[in-house]
Design an enzyme around this catalytic site. Structure first.
Site, PDB file in Angstrom:
ATOM      1  CG  HIS A   1     -60.924  28.815  24.568  1.00 45.37           C
ATOM      2  ND1 HIS A   1     -60.445  27.536  24.446  1.00 45.37           N
ATOM      3  CD2 HIS A   1     -60.395  29.302  25.728  1.00 45.37           C
ATOM      4  CE1 HIS A   1     -59.661  27.264  25.483  1.00 45.37           C
ATOM      5  NE2 HIS A   1     -59.619  28.317  26.272  1.00 45.37           N
TER       6      HIS A   1
ATOM      7  CG  ASP B   1     -67.009  27.983  24.797  1.00 42.98           C
ATOM      8  OD1 ASP B   1     -67.257  27.822  26.003  1.00 42.98           O
ATOM      9  OD2 ASP B   1     -65.875  28.239  24.351  1.00 42.98           O
TER      10      ASP B   1
ATOM     11  CD  GLN C   1     -64.381  32.700  30.686  1.00 43.77           C
ATOM     12  OE1 GLN C   1     -64.746  33.231  31.737  1.00 43.77           O
ATOM     13  NE2 GLN C   1     -63.296  31.955  30.616  1.00 43.77           N
TER      14      GLN C   1
ATOM     15  CE  LYS D   1     -62.718  28.077  31.622  1.00 40.79           C
ATOM     16  NZ  LYS D   1     -61.369  28.642  31.778  1.00 40.79           N
TER      17      LYS D   1
ATOM     18  CB  CYS E   1     -56.771  29.046  24.884  1.00 43.01           C
ATOM     19  SG  CYS E   1     -55.793  28.148  26.077  1.00 43.01           S
TER      20      CYS E   1
HETATM   21  C1  LIG Z   1     -64.497  30.520  26.313  1.00 41.81           C
HETATM   22  C2  LIG Z   1     -63.815  29.265  26.748  1.00 41.81           C
HETATM   23  N1  LIG Z   1     -64.049  28.128  26.092  1.00 41.81           N
HETATM   24  C3  LIG Z   1     -63.479  26.961  26.445  1.00 41.81           C
HETATM   25  C4  LIG Z   1     -62.617  26.889  27.508  1.00 41.81           C
HETATM   26  C5  LIG Z   1     -62.013  25.578  27.846  1.00 41.81           C
HETATM   27  O1  LIG Z   1     -62.388  25.168  29.117  1.00 41.81           O
HETATM   28  P1  LIG Z   1     -61.700  23.895  29.779  1.00 41.81           P
HETATM   29  O2  LIG Z   1     -60.231  24.152  29.711  1.00 41.81           O
HETATM   30  O3  LIG Z   1     -62.230  23.868  31.157  1.00 41.81           O
HETATM   31  O4  LIG Z   1     -62.103  22.714  28.972  1.00 41.81           O
HETATM   32  C6  LIG Z   1     -62.330  28.057  28.227  1.00 41.81           C
HETATM   33  C7  LIG Z   1     -61.384  28.070  29.356  1.00 41.81           C
HETATM   34  O5  LIG Z   1     -60.190  28.084  29.246  1.00 41.81           O
HETATM   35  C8  LIG Z   1     -62.948  29.265  27.838  1.00 41.81           C
HETATM   36  O6  LIG Z   1     -62.701  30.407  28.493  1.00 41.81           O
END
Ligand SMILES: Cc1ncc(COP(=O)(O)O)c(C=O)c1O
Lengths: 420, 148
Positions: A133, A210, A213, A236, A376
């Protein structure tokens, strides 16, 4: 999968599922972007805000003391959910900020050459994966730029699989940090993060996982992941926006440089210097996110009441059906394999001749909420040979009937746009 | 909202036909990108030697039916316009797209483009319809700049 009774009870907790969209009932298949909120935790959060708002960690009055206690309890609840010690759990705004905190610590340490584990110099290396991401890619690009370190990308297979061998192929004795997703938000494949963390540790690198998910969809035990840092977001996990966390192992957090400074994170302060509290306080300057922490802890209790093993079983079983049905639709190509991998309930796909934006619009007219675009993860889409995709993601409230309804609608998309 | 009010048949036809697709002449293309969906367009407006009239529009890109149809219709409808006419034309289109369903484009004046009127009710799609127009206005500026 959940029994009909269990499913009805869980669905009853989400008022948004009783909403109508375009005159039809909402079918929410976008939990991977942001999860719906159960009524109980939101009501408790609002009651708390209306009756117990006060300054945390300041003042001696009763409400301030109660607010402090509630805040600490919330941290303990969230920490316990991932088998962590509360003192190793740092609150942030979201996972993006959590990752940035670590990345900035690397930049600060690199500027002064210490502490050694966080200090990067030209010739040293940072490893990320092709399935990142943007939140776990761009901060590391910035670290590389600022320090002269080299960013190396561990490849995935054409089926989106990240193997331990692929990461090992870019690991060297110069690697100082390895960042990877526990589960890709495009592919839904659960990566072998434990084995990758072990491989990274063999070359002395720190591991940033990370878990955005993963945390909402499976039982996570932070120590068992092998990671040094884990980032995740409340929104999430059926919790509020505006709060997330960075977990770090105690020894690494103790060494990690502070990034943001100010009140609430200090012991002694003089005009020219100050002493800092230990983690997590040293990473949490300023007035904390009180109501958000309360709301998040309640959403964690909601998940705990169902049981994360049951959540994982329900969503992955339903996800397997989803994968099978979506791949069987004419002209639809799923991104990422289902062979030889563990998956969460998430499927991204391309539809021949129809742009994801149009697919999403068609599904929306049937009340079906999905994500369209690059989610993203532009480089990963390019790697897989597409510009963008449509993504269906499941949550605790998802049912077989919803999956079948969505796939049925999907099967009519190409006809509607005249390309079938 | 009715899906058919967004996707009129003529839009789907342009999506497939793509008038002006392919950049075949030297010119001053403008590259526009929609970061939310990753759609891209590269579009150039070809002007007469004195810079006063639109000889044609050429474009390439990837995107949804709305963004591609909008580019195709723009190429078809704007040919032969003077720059002044085009600026007024683009202004009117932009105003309609931002009107949240209030303004319906006149078919006499806008031709096939009038079928995009329904887009303005779908706020998330207005950017798709505008992508080619932003590129066209930019390309006109670039081209005229090069003539001075
Ligand atoms: C795998 C992953 N990493 C990072 C993020 C970033 O999360 P946030 O936007 O809550 O900081 C997301 C969500 O969009 C994600 O799915």
């Amino acid at each position: 999968m959940f029994s009909h009774e269990d499913s009805e009870r869980i669905r009853g907790a989400f008022p948004e599922l009783r909403e109508r969209v375009n005159g039809v009932p909402l079918v929410y298949l976008d939990t991977a972007a942001t999860a719906l909120r159960p009524a109980g935790p939101v009501e408790h959060e609002s009651t708390f805000a209306l009756t117990r708002t006060a300054a945390v960690n300041r003042g001696a009055h009763t409400l301030a003391a109660e607010a402090t206690e509630a805040y600490d309890d919330a941290r303990a609840t969230i920490a316990k959910f991932i088998d962590a010690r509360p003192s190793d759990l740092v609150f942030t705004s979201n996972a993006t900020e959590s990752i940035n905190l670590v990345a900035l610590a690397f930049r600060l340490a690199s500027a002064v050459g210490a502490p050694e584990r966080f200090a990067l110099k030209a010739g040293e290396e940072i490893v990320v994966t092709e399935s990142e991401h943007h939140a776990n890619l761009i901060p590391w690009q910035e670290v590389a730029k600022a320090t002269g370190a080299t960013l190396r990308i561990a490849p995935v297979t054409d089926g989106g699989v990240l193997t331990v061998g692929a990461v090992e192929s870019v690991l060297t004795e110069r690697t100082k940090v390895v960042a990877l997703p526990a589960v890709s938000n495009v592919l839904g494949i659960v990566n072998p993060f434990r084995e990758i963390a072990d491989a990274a540790h063999r070359v002395g690198a720190l591991v940033v996982l990370d878990a955005c998910q993963a945390a909402p969809h499976m039982a996570l035990d932070v120590t068992a992941t092998g990671a040094d840092f884990i980032a995740f977001s409340a929104h999430k996990m059926y919790g509020p926006t505006g709060i997330g966390a960075l977990w770090g192992s105690a020894s690494v957090l103790a060494e990690m440089p502070t990034v943001l400074t100010g009140g609430s994170m200090i012991t002694r302060v003089d005009y020219d210097s100050a002493d800092y509290l230990p983690a997590p306080a040293k990473f949490e300057p300023g007035t904390p996110r009180l109501t958000q922490a309360i709301g998040w802890a309640d959403s964690i209790r909601f998940l705990d009441d169902i049981g994360m093993d049951r959540v994982a079983e329900h969503e992955s079983s339903l996800g397997a059906v989803l994968y099978r049905l979506v791949s069987a639709v004419d002209g639809v190509h799923v991104l990422g394999t289902n062979v030889g991998v563990e998956r969460v309930g998430l499927v991204s796909f391309a539809v021949d001749g129809v742009h994801p934006h149009d697919v999403g619009q068609y599904l929306d007219s049937k009340g079906i909420a999905v994500r369209v675009g690059h989610h993203c993860a532009q480089p990963l889409h390019k790697r897989l040979g597409v510009d963008s995709s449509t993504r269906i993601s499941l949550g605790v409230h998802s049912t077989l009937a919803e999956v079948e309804f969505a796939v049925d609608a999907l099967a009519r998309v190409r006809g509607f746009f005249g390309v079938a | 909202m009715e899906l058919e009010s967004l996707y009129q048949q003529i839009i789907l036809d342009h999506y497939k036909r793509k008038v002006g697709y392919g950049i075949n002449h030297g010119g001053h293309p403008s590259h526009q990108y929609n970061p939310t969906c990753g759609d891209e367009i590269n579009l150039q407006v070809l002007l007469s030697a004195d810079g006063s009239t639109i000889d044609g529009i050429e474009w390439e890109g990837t995107g949804c039916s709305i963004s591609q149809a909008s580019a195709s219709m723009l190429a078809a409808e704007s040919k032969g316009m003077t720059i002044d006419e085009f600026e007024k034309f683009a202004g009117g289109f932009r105003e309609a797209m931002r009107s949240r369903g209030e303004i319906v484009l006149d078919e006499e004046e806008y031709g096939d483009l009038a079928s995009l009127s329904g887009v303005s009710k779908f706020v998330a799609r207005v950017k798709c319809a505008m992508l080619a127009w932003v590129a066209a206005e930019d390309s006109v500026t670039l081209t005229r700049g090069s003539l001075n």
